[in-house]
Write a protein that holds these residues in place. Structure first.
Motif, PDB file in Angstrom:
ATOM      1  N   GLU A   1       0.657  -1.105  -0.724  1.00 43.51           N
ATOM      2  CA  GLU A   1      -0.084   0.098   0.238  1.00 43.51           C
ATOM      3  C   GLU A   1       0.943   1.192  -0.236  1.00 43.51           C
ATOM      4  OE1 GLU A   1      -2.528  -0.492   3.429  1.00 43.51           O
ATOM      5  OE2 GLU A   1      -3.700  -2.315   2.410  1.00 43.51           O
TER       6      GLU A   1
ATOM      7  N   GLY B   1      -6.115  -7.630  -2.641  1.00 48.41           N
ATOM      8  CA  GLY B   1      -5.770  -6.468  -3.224  1.00 48.41           C
ATOM      9  C   GLY B   1      -5.965  -5.760  -4.361  1.00 48.41           C
TER      10      GLY B   1
ATOM     11  N   TYR C   1      -2.622  -1.048  -8.234  1.00 51.92           N
ATOM     12  CA  TYR C   1      -3.013   0.302  -6.645  1.00 51.92           C
ATOM     13  C   TYR C   1      -2.923   1.414  -6.857  1.00 51.92           C
ATOM     14  CZ  TYR C   1      -3.154   1.280  -1.838  1.00 51.92           C
ATOM     15  OH  TYR C   1      -3.855   2.050  -0.733  1.00 51.92           O
TER      16      TYR C   1
ATOM     17  N   ALA D   1      -6.062  -5.163   1.710  1.00 47.94           N
ATOM     18  CA  ALA D   1      -4.301  -5.600   2.023  1.00 47.94           C
ATOM     19  C   ALA D   1      -4.170  -5.614   3.558  1.00 47.94           C
ATOM     20  CB  ALA D   1      -3.420  -5.013   1.186  1.00 47.94           C
TER      21      ALA D   1
END
Length: 539
Positions: free
Chosen positions: A130, A181, A249, A442
């Motif tokens: 992340e 994720g 992401y 995640a």
């Protein structure tokens, strides 16, 4: 007009980057991205705010359908290899113990240490994904995991074998959280259910197939080839992800885009998700590394559902030690044949697939009928409630029909109910967590994986002693009673989940955070006198 429209479509298609460009560069720019109007003035006081826009070629949720499903399959293959390796070792405990010496409990540590690696790994890989993105973490951990698997094929003593198994599990833990994720990044809620159906069954099918394949391979060509097959599986997943997995992401993609636009134009660009943050890398890393712990400890949704899933998965890993006792010792089955006892759980999981597909169609219809095309995460839980009933039924059934005086098929049918239950529970909890925590998926899944892995590591260690002291009937009933006690959890969250989520800071932040990333450009007017204000997602 038709010719002009076709020309515009052809021009847009020509400017769309190739898939390999997306894989190789996280900051890919196209003419559409460069010409897109961003809010702001491009100054330090009022920077241009970078967001995704309709038709954005770099938005993972606007990737072609085939590409999104390719990513689902690729991450699923990697996760299958990891979970297969976690259980296949149970079929070679006897052989490694005879070759290297030591007790049966010491040999079983090869399974437990691998799963203990699952406990430690997510707290590193989920938050770093992340911060730095999914792609780099995925490739690095998959490479390390495959390398340690290859090492186990050539281990010359028990200590080396156990150490390699631990590190293999620690690096292999990354797909268990980060793959979810990736799916959350790429799929809208209407499609996400089916994608997660494909993916969430992998952590269950891998452990079930591991002892079946491992038993026959070890019996025919030796235990080192069991580890060799595991290495081939994980290596294949590594190659597939290297060639097909781009960054997905959104915060990282927007941050990379803003940095490149700033460099090329000399203007100031900033990701919509970084507005008003102003925090350094070290602070952000400390915040993110602690986030899975905070989610697990302080978010009641994560803790309670993770505890429920942990008991179920602990029981699954308990069967890896229990089935050899029930079928090898009591019924005198061979090593390979006793692995076939796991087929009951696999058949139950296959039946669950058809049920989940039907349930996902029910969810899509309700979503389409919703005035705002939105359903709360609690709409994912009905399947989980059914699984919560099926698990104790299957476990009690197996517990009191697994004696040698009753035909073996009766107890195997009972494990089918357990297999069905664990599959739909996994999907229900997975969907619920992803829908409720989206941008923090995640880290939220890391908390669930950690608690699940602790139970999965501990349960097999006390299984031989428990079966010796209590007998096969009462010992098999212990996890059934635990599952029965936790059966109300999905019902409670279905009824009160929305109210609980409103009091969970991360669940609230996740919804606001993702909404800000996809906020239409004309919803917010930014001027030098009126800079953007955004509620910061902090720990």
């Amino acid at each position: 007009m038709d010719n002009e429209h076709k020309a515009n479509v052809k021009k847009a298609a020509a400017s769309r980057p190739s898939w390999f460009q997306l894989v190789l560069r996280q900051d890919t720019l196209t003419p559409e991205i460069r010409s897109h109007r961003c809010d702001g003035l491009g100054t330090d006081e009022s920077p241009f705010i970078v967001t995704f826009f309709p038709g954005d070629p770099r938005d993972p949720q606007q990737f072609p359908r085939w590409a999104r499903w390719l990513l689902c399959i690729a991450t699923g293959l990697v996760t299958f290899g990891v979970t297969f390796g976690s259980s296949s070792f149970s079929s070679i405990v006897g052989e490694t113990t005879r070759e290297f010496g030591g007790s049966a409990e010491l040999g079983t540590l090869g399974v437990s240490l691998f799963v203990i690696g699952f406990v430690l790994g997510p707290f590193a890989w989920a938050p770093t994904s992340e911060l730095f993105g999914r792609q780099y973490i995925f490739l690095f951990t998959n490479f390390a995991h495959t390398a340690f698997n290859v090492g186990t094929c050539f281990a010359q003593d028990q200590a080396t074998l156990l150490v390699l198994r631990f590190f293999s599990g620690a690096f292999g833990a990354a797909p268990l959280t980060n793959a979810g994720g990736v799916i959350a990044d790429c799929f809208q809620p209407a499609e996400r259910g089916l994608a997660l159906t494909v993916f969430s069954l992998v952590p269950f099918l891998g452990p079930v197939l591991g002892p079946i394949v491992g038993g026959f391979v070890a019996e025919s060509v030796g235990w080192r080839w069991v580890m060799g097959i595991t290495s081939i599986l994980t290596g294949s997943g590594l190659i597939m992800c290297t060639l097909s997995l781009p960054e997905t992401y959104a915060p990282v993609l927007l941050r990379r885009r803003a940095a490149r636009l700033s460099k090329e134009t000399g203007k100031v660009y900033i990701s919509a998700m970084d507005v008003n943050k102003g925090k350094g890398l070290n602070t952000s890393f400390l915040m993110m590394i602690s986030r899975p712990w905070l989610l697990l400890i302080f978010e009641p949704i994560i803790f309670c559902l993770s505890l429920f899933q942990a008991v179920v998965f602990g029981t699954l890993y308990l069967t890896f030690a229990a089935f050899p006792i029930v079928f090898n010792e009591a019924r005198h089955w061979s090593q390979g044949i006793s692995g076939l006892a796991f087929l009951g759980q696999m058949v139950g999981a296959i039946i669950a697939i058809f049920y989940i597909i039907w349930d996902n169609n029910r969810y899509i219809k309700k979503l389409e009928q919703s005035p705002d095309h939105f359903l709360p995460p609690e709409a994912r839980l009905p399947a989980c409630m059914l699984g919560a009933v099926a698990v104790p039924i299957g476990l009690f059934w197996f517990a009191w029909t697994n004696g040698a005086d009753i035909h073996w098929i009766v107890s195997i049918i009972g494990t089918g109910f357990f297999g069905f239950g664990i599959a739909v529970i996994s999907l229900g909890i997975f969907n619920y967590i992803v829908d409720a925590y989206t941008i923090f998926a995640a880290s939220a899944l890391a908390g669930a994986v950690v608690l699940r892995s602790i139970f999965a590591a501990v349960f097999p260690l006390f299984t031989p002693v428990m079966y010796q002291n209590l007998g096969i009937h009462w010992a098999s009933s212990v996890p059934a009673f635990l599952a029965l006690a936790l059966t109300p959890f999905p019902v409670i969250f279905y009824r009160y989940g929305a109210a609980i989520r409103r009091k969970c800071r991360y669940a609230v932040q996740a919804a606001d955070y993702l909404k800000q990333a996809r906020k239409p450009a004309d919803d917010t007017i930014i001027s030098k006198d009126e800079p953007v204000k955004e509620k910061e997602a902090t720990v």
